[in-house]
Design a protein around this motif. Structure first.
Motif, PDB file in Angstrom:
ATOM      1  N   LYS A   1      -2.573 117.008  66.870  1.00 31.10           N
ATOM      2  CA  LYS A   1      -2.236 115.608  66.588  1.00 31.10           C
ATOM      3  C   LYS A   1      -2.444 114.745  67.835  1.00 31.10           C
ATOM      4  O   LYS A   1      -1.973 115.075  68.921  1.00 31.10           O
ATOM      5  CB  LYS A   1      -0.797 115.485  66.097  1.00 31.10           C
ATOM      6  CG  LYS A   1      -0.455 114.074  65.660  1.00 31.10           C
ATOM      7  CD  LYS A   1       0.878 114.003  64.976  1.00 31.10           C
ATOM      8  CE  LYS A   1       1.127 112.564  64.521  1.00 31.10           C
ATOM      9  NZ  LYS A   1       2.387 112.428  63.844  1.00 31.10           N
TER      10      LYS A   1
ATOM     11  N   ILE B   1      -0.456 116.677  70.844  1.00 32.40           N
ATOM     12  CA  ILE B   1       0.525 117.740  70.625  1.00 32.40           C
ATOM     13  C   ILE B   1      -0.063 118.604  69.528  1.00 32.40           C
ATOM     14  O   ILE B   1      -0.162 118.171  68.381  1.00 32.40           O
ATOM     15  CB  ILE B   1       1.912 117.194  70.267  1.00 32.40           C
ATOM     16  CG1 ILE B   1       2.422 116.310  71.408  1.00 32.40           C
ATOM     17  CG2 ILE B   1       2.866 118.356  69.979  1.00 32.40           C
ATOM     18  CD1 ILE B   1       3.817 115.787  71.258  1.00 32.40           C
TER      19      ILE B   1
ATOM     20  N   ILE C   1       8.661 113.309  71.228  1.00 31.42           N
ATOM     21  CA  ILE C   1       9.334 114.627  71.300  1.00 31.42           C
ATOM     22  C   ILE C   1      10.239 114.817  70.091  1.00 31.42           C
ATOM     23  O   ILE C   1      10.252 115.892  69.474  1.00 31.42           O
ATOM     24  CB  ILE C   1      10.115 114.773  72.624  1.00 31.42           C
ATOM     25  CG1 ILE C   1       9.138 114.842  73.799  1.00 31.42           C
ATOM     26  CG2 ILE C   1      11.026 115.998  72.593  1.00 31.42           C
ATOM     27  CD1 ILE C   1       9.790 114.763  75.159  1.00 31.42           C
TER      28      ILE C   1
ATOM     29  N   ILE D   1       1.863 120.306  74.525  1.00 26.20           N
ATOM     30  CA  ILE D   1       1.617 118.893  74.850  1.00 26.20           C
ATOM     31  C   ILE D   1       0.502 118.828  75.886  1.00 26.20           C
ATOM     32  O   ILE D   1       0.576 119.477  76.922  1.00 26.20           O
ATOM     33  CB  ILE D   1       2.892 118.241  75.425  1.00 26.20           C
ATOM     34  CG1 ILE D   1       4.022 118.317  74.409  1.00 26.20           C
ATOM     35  CG2 ILE D   1       2.612 116.802  75.855  1.00 26.20           C
ATOM     36  CD1 ILE D   1       5.392 117.987  74.991  1.00 26.20           C
TER      37      ILE D   1
ATOM     38  N   GLU E   1       9.928 113.622  67.138  1.00 24.23           N
ATOM     39  CA  GLU E   1       9.122 113.874  65.943  1.00 24.23           C
ATOM     40  C   GLU E   1       8.836 115.354  65.775  1.00 24.23           C
ATOM     41  O   GLU E   1       8.692 115.833  64.653  1.00 24.23           O
ATOM     42  CB  GLU E   1       7.806 113.110  66.008  1.00 24.23           C
ATOM     43  CG  GLU E   1       7.908 111.646  65.718  1.00 24.23           C
ATOM     44  CD  GLU E   1       6.548 110.951  65.801  1.00 24.23           C
ATOM     45  OE1 GLU E   1       5.505 111.614  65.644  1.00 24.23           O
ATOM     46  OE2 GLU E   1       6.548 109.725  66.032  1.00 24.23           O
ATOM     47  N   CYS E   2       8.719 116.055  66.879  1.00 26.08           N
ATOM     48  CA  CYS E   2       8.392 117.490  66.831  1.00 26.08           C
ATOM     49  C   CYS E   2       9.616 118.331  66.507  1.00 26.08           C
ATOM     50  O   CYS E   2       9.488 119.426  65.973  1.00 26.08           O
ATOM     51  CB  CYS E   2       7.812 117.938  68.163  1.00 26.08           C
ATOM     52  SG  CYS E   2       6.246 117.149  68.555  1.00 26.08           S
ATOM     53  N   GLU E   3      10.779 117.850  66.864  1.00 20.37           N
ATOM     54  CA  GLU E   3      12.008 118.640  66.685  1.00 20.37           C
ATOM     55  C   GLU E   3      12.522 118.493  65.322  1.00 20.37           C
ATOM     56  O   GLU E   3      12.517 118.758  64.346  1.00 20.37           O
ATOM     57  CB  GLU E   3      13.084 118.198  67.665  1.00 20.37           C
ATOM     58  CG  GLU E   3      12.684 118.476  69.084  1.00 20.37           C
ATOM     59  CD  GLU E   3      13.725 118.071  70.103  1.00 20.37           C
ATOM     60  OE1 GLU E   3      13.992 118.887  70.993  1.00 20.37           O
ATOM     61  OE2 GLU E   3      14.240 116.959  70.019  1.00 20.37           O
TER      62      GLU E   3
ATOM     63  N   LYS F   1       9.763 125.864  72.661  1.00 22.74           N
ATOM     64  CA  LYS F   1       9.229 124.808  71.794  1.00 22.74           C
ATOM     65  C   LYS F   1       8.082 124.019  72.420  1.00 22.74           C
ATOM     66  O   LYS F   1       7.119 123.699  71.750  1.00 22.74           O
ATOM     67  CB  LYS F   1      10.336 123.830  71.395  1.00 22.74           C
ATOM     68  CG  LYS F   1      11.192 124.305  70.264  1.00 22.74           C
ATOM     69  CD  LYS F   1      12.055 123.179  69.757  1.00 22.74           C
ATOM     70  CE  LYS F   1      12.770 123.606  68.496  1.00 22.74           C
ATOM     71  NZ  LYS F   1      13.558 122.523  67.942  1.00 22.74           N
ATOM     72  N   PHE F   2       8.203 123.669  73.700  1.00 22.08           N
ATOM     73  CA  PHE F   2       7.233 122.771  74.319  1.00 22.08           C
ATOM     74  C   PHE F   2       6.604 123.372  75.568  1.00 22.08           C
ATOM     75  O   PHE F   2       7.252 124.098  76.315  1.00 22.08           O
ATOM     76  CB  PHE F   2       7.899 121.439  74.702  1.00 22.08           C
ATOM     77  CG  PHE F   2       8.466 120.682  73.545  1.00 22.08           C
ATOM     78  CD1 PHE F   2       7.658 119.862  72.770  1.00 22.08           C
ATOM     79  CD2 PHE F   2       9.810 120.764  73.229  1.00 22.08           C
ATOM     80  CE1 PHE F   2       8.164 119.162  71.704  1.00 22.08           C
ATOM     81  CE2 PHE F   2      10.340 120.064  72.158  1.00 22.08           C
ATOM     82  CZ  PHE F   2       9.517 119.264  71.393  1.00 22.08           C
TER      83      PHE F   2
ATOM     84  N   GLN G   1       5.544 126.179  71.163  1.00 21.61           N
ATOM     85  CA  GLN G   1       5.276 125.937  69.749  1.00 21.61           C
ATOM     86  C   GLN G   1       4.569 124.591  69.580  1.00 21.61           C
ATOM     87  O   GLN G   1       3.730 124.428  68.712  1.00 21.61           O
ATOM     88  CB  GLN G   1       6.603 125.953  68.982  1.00 21.61           C
ATOM     89  CG  GLN G   1       6.483 125.683  67.513  1.00 21.61           C
ATOM     90  CD  GLN G   1       7.846 125.648  66.829  1.00 21.61           C
ATOM     91  OE1 GLN G   1       8.895 125.882  67.440  1.00 21.61           O
ATOM     92  NE2 GLN G   1       7.850 125.344  65.549  1.00 21.61           N
ATOM     93  N   TYR G   2       4.938 123.641  70.432  1.00 17.83           N
ATOM     94  CA  TYR G   2       4.314 122.320  70.449  1.00 17.83           C
ATOM     95  C   TYR G   2       3.662 122.105  71.817  1.00 17.83           C
ATOM     96  O   TYR G   2       4.293 121.590  72.732  1.00 17.83           O
ATOM     97  CB  TYR G   2       5.351 121.220  70.184  1.00 17.83           C
ATOM     98  CG  TYR G   2       6.049 121.375  68.857  1.00 17.83           C
ATOM     99  CD1 TYR G   2       5.411 121.016  67.673  1.00 17.83           C
ATOM    100  CD2 TYR G   2       7.335 121.902  68.782  1.00 17.83           C
ATOM    101  CE1 TYR G   2       6.038 121.164  66.454  1.00 17.83           C
ATOM    102  CE2 TYR G   2       7.976 122.048  67.568  1.00 17.83           C
ATOM    103  CZ  TYR G   2       7.320 121.681  66.403  1.00 17.83           C
ATOM    104  OH  TYR G   2       7.943 121.829  65.194  1.00 17.83           O
TER     105      TYR G   2
END
Length: 160
Positions: A142, A139, A156, A83, A158-160, A119-120, A80-81
């Motif tokens: 961004k 990410i 990390i 990196i 910030e994304c959660e 998520k990552f 989802q994010y």
């Protein structure tokens, strides 16, 4: 398409097929078709590359060559994010490898993998084009500049 048992997968192939069929000059639109394929599937696995090649009337190696050359195409599922750590010269000499190692350590995955929760994911890039901000991490869309290993956990969070 008859071999695919997953109805959702069938509908994705149908959506891509409809998009391709709407194009006038199919062979000239390979990159546009690949962008659409990635939008639909989230990435461009071998089966999708073969499908695109067949529908455009080009060899699969041409499709693979484009997908593997451009860093914005993915051949594996992304989190989802997603990196992306820049490993271009400016970033590399400013310790981007240490930043990569910190992401790998915290998330428990390596390059090309996705966390169990989806998520990552971690990938590396050759150059983001923001050398003045080196080292750089992206990410999604961004951009994080002047990243240090001690900033990784905050990024990390910030994304959660």
């Amino acid at each position: 398409m008859k071999d695919f048992k997953n109805k959702s997968l069938e509908s994705k192939f149908k959506e891509l097929e409809d998009f391709i069929d709407s194009l006038e000059d199919k062979k000239a639109e390979l990159i546009i078709v690949l962008h659409k394929a990635q939008e639909i599937f989230g990435y461009i696995p071998r089966e999708v590359q073969q499908f695109v090649a067949q529908k455009l009337g080009v060899h699969t190696s041409k499709v693979y060559g484009v997908v593997s050359f451009y860093s914005f195409f993915n051949m594996t599922p992304q989190g989802q994010y997603p990196i992306s750590i820049c490993m271009g010269t400016a970033c590399y000499v400013r310790d981007s490898e240490k930043i990569l190692d910190e992401f790998k350590k915290i998330l428990g995955i390596t390059i090309g993998e996705v966390t169990d929760d989806g998520k990552f994911s971690i990938n590396v890039l050759r150059c983001v084009g923001a050398c003045g901000l080196a080292p750089v991490v992206m990410i999604g869309e961004k951009v994080y500049g002047r990243v240090t290993p001690d900033k990784v956990s905050k990024i990390i969070q910030e994304c959660e």
